[in-house]
Design a protein around this motif. Sequence first.
Motif, short mmCIF file in Angstrom:
data_model
loop_
_atom_site.label_atom_id
_atom_site.label_comp_id
_atom_site.label_asym_id
_atom_site.label_seq_id
_atom_site.Cartn_x
_atom_site.Cartn_y
_atom_site.Cartn_z
N ALA A 62 -9.53 0.58 5.25
CA ALA A 62 -8.92 0.07 4.02
C ALA A 62 -9.12 1.05 2.87
O ALA A 62 -8.22 1.27 2.05
N GLU A 63 -10.29 1.67 2.81
CA GLU A 63 -10.55 2.65 1.75
C GLU A 63 -9.62 3.85 1.91
O GLU A 63 -9.02 4.33 0.92
N LEU A 64 -9.45 4.34 3.12
CA LEU A 64 -8.57 5.47 3.37
C LEU A 64 -7.13 5.11 3.00
O LEU A 64 -6.42 5.89 2.37
N ALA A 65 -6.71 3.92 3.35
CA ALA A 65 -5.36 3.47 3.02
C ALA A 65 -5.16 3.41 1.50
O ALA A 65 -4.11 3.81 0.98
N SER A 66 -6.18 2.95 0.77
CA SER A 66 -6.04 2.88 -0.69
C SER A 66 -5.96 4.28 -1.30
O SER A 66 -5.22 4.51 -2.25
N TYR A 67 -6.71 5.24 -0.76
CA TYR A 67 -6.63 6.62 -1.25
C TYR A 67 -5.25 7.21 -0.98
O TYR A 67 -4.68 7.90 -1.82
N ARG A 68 -4.73 6.94 0.20
CA ARG A 68 -3.39 7.44 0.53
C ARG A 68 -2.33 6.82 -0.39
O ARG A 68 -1.43 7.50 -0.86
N GLU A 69 -2.48 5.53 -0.62
CA GLU A 69 -1.55 4.83 -1.51
C GLU A 69 -1.61 5.44 -2.91
O GLU A 69 -0.59 5.68 -3.54
N GLU A 70 -2.81 5.69 -3.35
CA GLU A 70 -3.01 6.24 -4.69
C GLU A 70 -2.42 7.64 -4.81
O GLU A 70 -1.77 7.99 -5.78
N LYS A 71 -2.64 8.46 -3.78
CA LYS A 71 -2.19 9.84 -3.83
C LYS A 71 -0.70 9.98 -3.53
O LYS A 71 0.00 10.73 -4.20
N TYR A 72 -0.23 9.31 -2.51
CA TYR A 72 1.15 9.51 -2.05
C TYR A 72 2.07 8.35 -2.43
O TYR A 72 3.29 8.46 -2.25
N GLY A 73 1.53 7.25 -2.88
CA GLY A 73 2.36 6.11 -3.27
C GLY A 73 3.04 5.42 -2.12
O GLY A 73 4.12 4.87 -2.27
N LYS A 74 2.45 5.46 -0.96
CA LYS A 74 3.06 4.84 0.23
C LYS A 74 2.40 3.55 0.55
O LYS A 74 1.31 3.27 0.43
#
Length: 74
Positions: A62-74
């Motif tokens: 979940a943490e990795l997914a939130s970082y990806r969302e934050e960085k790439y907006g996906k």
Amino acid sequence: MTALRQSAIMELEKIPEDKLSFVIQIMQGVNGLYDDSNREKKAAFARLEKLRKKGTVVDDTAELASYREEKYGK
């Protein structure tokens, strides 16, 4: 007593009394170097422990997914 220790004691017995203070200082210095290195290592480890982050992450995915969302907006 080991043979090395016996040899050291025999050598000490040959040294004149007025020179023994120098030998004692050298021996104390050697012991001090050994003790200081252990103290330095323990102090360095304690400093590292203070710097270490205490993580509260329970779900890595979940943490990795939130970082990806934050960085790439996906």
